[in-house]
Enzyme design. Sequence first.
Site, PDB file in Angstrom:
ATOM      1  N   ALA A  11       0.836  -1.202   0.000  1.00  0.00           N
ATOM      2  CA  ALA A  11       0.000   0.000   0.000  1.00  0.00           C
ATOM      3  C   ALA A  11       0.868   1.248   0.000  1.00  0.00           C
ATOM      4  O   ALA A  11       1.959   1.268   0.565  1.00  0.00           O
ATOM      5  CB  ALA A  11      -0.910   0.014   1.228  1.00  0.00           C
ATOM      6  N   VAL A  12       0.329   2.275  -0.645  1.00  0.00           N
ATOM      7  CA  VAL A  12       0.991   3.582  -0.692  1.00  0.00           C
ATOM      8  C   VAL A  12      -0.040   4.636  -0.310  1.00  0.00           C
ATOM      9  O   VAL A  12      -1.207   4.580  -0.751  1.00  0.00           O
ATOM     10  CB  VAL A  12       1.572   3.843  -2.113  1.00  0.00           C
ATOM     11  CG1 VAL A  12       2.085   5.270  -2.248  1.00  0.00           C
ATOM     12  CG2 VAL A  12       2.689   2.847  -2.410  1.00  0.00           C
ATOM     13  N   GLU A  47      -1.822 -12.692  -4.355  1.00  0.00           N
ATOM     14  CA  GLU A  47      -3.220 -12.902  -4.704  1.00  0.00           C
ATOM     15  C   GLU A  47      -3.916 -11.559  -4.674  1.00  0.00           C
ATOM     16  O   GLU A  47      -3.692 -10.781  -3.748  1.00  0.00           O
ATOM     17  CB  GLU A  47      -3.871 -13.816  -3.663  1.00  0.00           C
ATOM     18  CG  GLU A  47      -4.766 -14.819  -4.271  1.00  0.00           C
ATOM     19  CD  GLU A  47      -4.662 -16.109  -3.487  1.00  0.00           C
ATOM     20  OE1 GLU A  47      -4.762 -17.163  -4.094  1.00  0.00           O
ATOM     21  OE2 GLU A  47      -4.464 -16.028  -2.268  1.00  0.00           O
ATOM     22  N   ASN A  67      -8.852  -5.111  -9.026  1.00  0.00           N
ATOM     23  CA  ASN A  67      -7.943  -4.128  -8.425  1.00  0.00           C
ATOM     24  C   ASN A  67      -7.016  -3.546  -9.500  1.00  0.00           C
ATOM     25  O   ASN A  67      -6.327  -4.294 -10.199  1.00  0.00           O
ATOM     26  CB  ASN A  67      -7.101  -4.789  -7.311  1.00  0.00           C
ATOM     27  CG  ASN A  67      -6.403  -3.766  -6.429  1.00  0.00           C
ATOM     28  OD1 ASN A  67      -6.024  -2.695  -6.895  1.00  0.00           O
ATOM     29  ND2 ASN A  67      -6.235  -4.108  -5.170  1.00  0.00           N
ATOM     30  N   TYR A  82       1.411  -4.803 -11.188  1.00  0.00           N
ATOM     31  CA  TYR A  82       2.017  -6.143 -11.136  1.00  0.00           C
ATOM     32  C   TYR A  82       2.452  -6.611 -12.523  1.00  0.00           C
ATOM     33  O   TYR A  82       3.554  -7.130 -12.699  1.00  0.00           O
ATOM     34  CB  TYR A  82       1.031  -7.150 -10.531  1.00  0.00           C
ATOM     35  CG  TYR A  82       0.647  -6.841  -9.103  1.00  0.00           C
ATOM     36  CD1 TYR A  82       1.599  -6.437  -8.171  1.00  0.00           C
ATOM     37  CD2 TYR A  82      -0.667  -6.965  -8.667  1.00  0.00           C
ATOM     38  CE1 TYR A  82       1.247  -6.153  -6.863  1.00  0.00           C
ATOM     39  CE2 TYR A  82      -1.029  -6.695  -7.349  1.00  0.00           C
ATOM     40  CZ  TYR A  82      -0.062  -6.285  -6.456  1.00  0.00           C
ATOM     41  OH  TYR A  82      -0.406  -6.003  -5.161  1.00  0.00           O
TER      42      TYR A  82
HETATM   43  C1  LIG Z   1      -1.574  -0.313  -5.836  1.00  0.00           C
HETATM   44  C2  LIG Z   1      -0.698   0.742  -5.148  1.00  0.00           C
HETATM   45  C3  LIG Z   1       0.138   0.067  -4.066  1.00  0.00           C
HETATM   46  C4  LIG Z   1       0.222   1.386  -6.218  1.00  0.00           C
HETATM   47  O1  LIG Z   1       1.125   2.279  -5.556  1.00  0.00           O
HETATM   48  P1  LIG Z   1       1.914   3.447  -6.391  1.00  0.00           P
HETATM   49  O2  LIG Z   1       3.103   3.853  -5.581  1.00  0.00           O
HETATM   50  O3  LIG Z   1       0.970   4.499  -6.772  1.00  0.00           O
HETATM   51  O4  LIG Z   1       2.388   2.664  -7.687  1.00  0.00           O
HETATM   52  P2  LIG Z   1       3.584   3.123  -8.673  1.00  0.00           P
HETATM   53  O5  LIG Z   1       3.697   4.610  -8.707  1.00  0.00           O
HETATM   54  O6  LIG Z   1       4.834   2.374  -8.317  1.00  0.00           O
HETATM   55  O7  LIG Z   1       3.008   2.610 -10.056  1.00  0.00           O
HETATM   56  C5  LIG Z   1       3.843   2.082 -11.056  1.00  0.00           C
HETATM   57  C6  LIG Z   1       2.998   1.825 -12.294  1.00  0.00           C
HETATM   58  O8  LIG Z   1       1.953   0.896 -11.978  1.00  0.00           O
HETATM   59  C7  LIG Z   1       0.730   1.270 -12.659  1.00  0.00           C
HETATM   60  N1  LIG Z   1      -0.292   1.712 -11.703  1.00  0.00           N
HETATM   61  C8  LIG Z   1      -0.134   1.887 -10.368  1.00  0.00           C
HETATM   62  N2  LIG Z   1      -1.316   2.233  -9.801  1.00  0.00           N
HETATM   63  C9  LIG Z   1      -2.221   2.291 -10.804  1.00  0.00           C
HETATM   64  C10 LIG Z   1      -3.615   2.591 -10.853  1.00  0.00           C
HETATM   65  N3  LIG Z   1      -4.335   2.904  -9.752  1.00  0.00           N
HETATM   66  N4  LIG Z   1      -4.241   2.550 -12.039  1.00  0.00           N
HETATM   67  C11 LIG Z   1      -3.558   2.227 -13.169  1.00  0.00           C
HETATM   68  N5  LIG Z   1      -2.223   1.928 -13.191  1.00  0.00           N
HETATM   69  C12 LIG Z   1      -1.573   1.941 -12.014  1.00  0.00           C
HETATM   70  C13 LIG Z   1       1.135   2.394 -13.585  1.00  0.00           C
HETATM   71  O9  LIG Z   1       1.572   1.806 -14.796  1.00  0.00           O
HETATM   72  C14 LIG Z   1       2.287   3.030 -12.839  1.00  0.00           C
HETATM   73  O10 LIG Z   1       3.160   3.750 -13.670  1.00  0.00           O
HETATM   74  P3  LIG Z   1       2.777   5.268 -14.121  1.00  0.00           P
HETATM   75  O11 LIG Z   1       2.365   6.008 -12.884  1.00  0.00           O
HETATM   76  O12 LIG Z   1       4.057   5.766 -14.721  1.00  0.00           O
HETATM   77  O13 LIG Z   1       1.650   5.136 -15.115  1.00  0.00           O
HETATM   78  C15 LIG Z   1      -1.574   1.871  -4.529  1.00  0.00           C
HETATM   79  O14 LIG Z   1      -2.473   2.341  -5.505  1.00  0.00           O
HETATM   80  C16 LIG Z   1      -2.375   1.443  -3.309  1.00  0.00           C
HETATM   81  O15 LIG Z   1      -1.919   1.579  -2.170  1.00  0.00           O
HETATM   82  N6  LIG Z   1      -3.639   0.947  -3.513  1.00  0.00           N
HETATM   83  C17 LIG Z   1      -4.503   0.567  -2.398  1.00  0.00           C
HETATM   84  C18 LIG Z   1      -4.030  -0.685  -1.742  1.00  0.00           C
HETATM   85  C19 LIG Z   1      -4.078  -1.875  -2.692  1.00  0.00           C
HETATM   86  O16 LIG Z   1      -5.068  -2.099  -3.373  1.00  0.00           O
HETATM   87  N7  LIG Z   1      -2.974  -2.655  -2.734  1.00  0.00           N
HETATM   88  C20 LIG Z   1      -2.824  -3.785  -3.638  1.00  0.00           C
HETATM   89  C21 LIG Z   1      -3.501  -5.000  -3.161  1.00  0.00           C
HETATM   90  S1  LIG Z   1      -2.917  -5.552  -1.576  1.00  0.00           S
END
Ligand SMILES: CC(C)(COP(=O)(O)OP(=O)(O)OC[C@H]1O[C@@H](n2cnc3c(N)ncnc32)[C@H](O)[C@@H]1OP(=O)(O)O)[C@@H](O)C(=O)NCCC(=O)NCCS
Length: 149
Positions: free
Chosen positions: A73-74, A106, A111, A117
């Site tokens: 998560a971020v 998983e 999502n 991923y």
């Molecule tokens: C999923 C999550 C961890 C991504 O964190 P993040 O730091 O924003 O991800 P990154 O910046 O490293 O993303 C890298 C690439 O992944 C893809 N990506 C990441 N989040 C995305 C989104 N919400 N929608 C579409 N593409 C996404 C993009 O290709 C992105 O590159 P770009 O920004 O240059 O287009 C964050 O959205 C989060 O905390 N979500 C809620 C918790 C969750 O669902 N966790 C996963 C399941 S446990």
Amino acid sequence: MNKTSQVDQIMAVMETAFDPQWGEAWNRRQVEDALVLPNTFAILNTGDSKNEIATGFLITRHAPGEEELLLIAVDPKYRRQGTAQKMLSQLTIDARARGASRIFLEMRENNPAKILYLGVGFEPIGRRKAYYLLSDGNRMDAITYGLSI
Ligand SMILES: CC(C)(COP(=O)(O)OP(=O)(O)OC[C@H]1O[C@@H](n2cnc3c(N)ncnc32)[C@H](O)[C@@H]1OP(=O)(O)O)[C@@H](O)C(=O)NCCC(=O)NCCS
């Protein structure tokens, strides 16, 4: 960093990062119980070096030859800056050092983390039908992803 401050930082991100409709956030007890296990580890991303405030975290569990990403998560304020990607790169390094050759995870089918991923090389390898029970009582499939490292 001691376990208390690590858990505090994880919980601060946890509280902002998860949409309650999916019921995916862990509570403090679940995090604490996981991190006392000798095979379970956290990676924190600290964005503000002065205050050491975590902007993201992941929790991972090692088993012989493999690693399972349990949660990532971020904080929404710091998204789309490569934080998750950076933590996944660190996970690959750490998991290799522990002797893993595969990482599994998983994910709920809808999502958007799927794009993250797939972007770092994970491939969908399985589907568990109706695996997640949502807060509205509906069910959703889980997709299992694997990455060779
Ligand atoms: C999923 C999550 C961890 C991504 O964190 P993040 O730091 O924003 O991800 P990154 O910046 O490293 O993303 C890298 C690439 O992944 C893809 N990506 C990441 N989040 C995305 C989104 N919400 N929608 C579409 N593409 C996404 C993009 O290709 C992105 O590159 P770009 O920004 O240059 O287009 C964050 O959205 C989060 O905390 N979500 C809620 C918790 C969750 O669902 N966790 C996963 C399941 S446990």
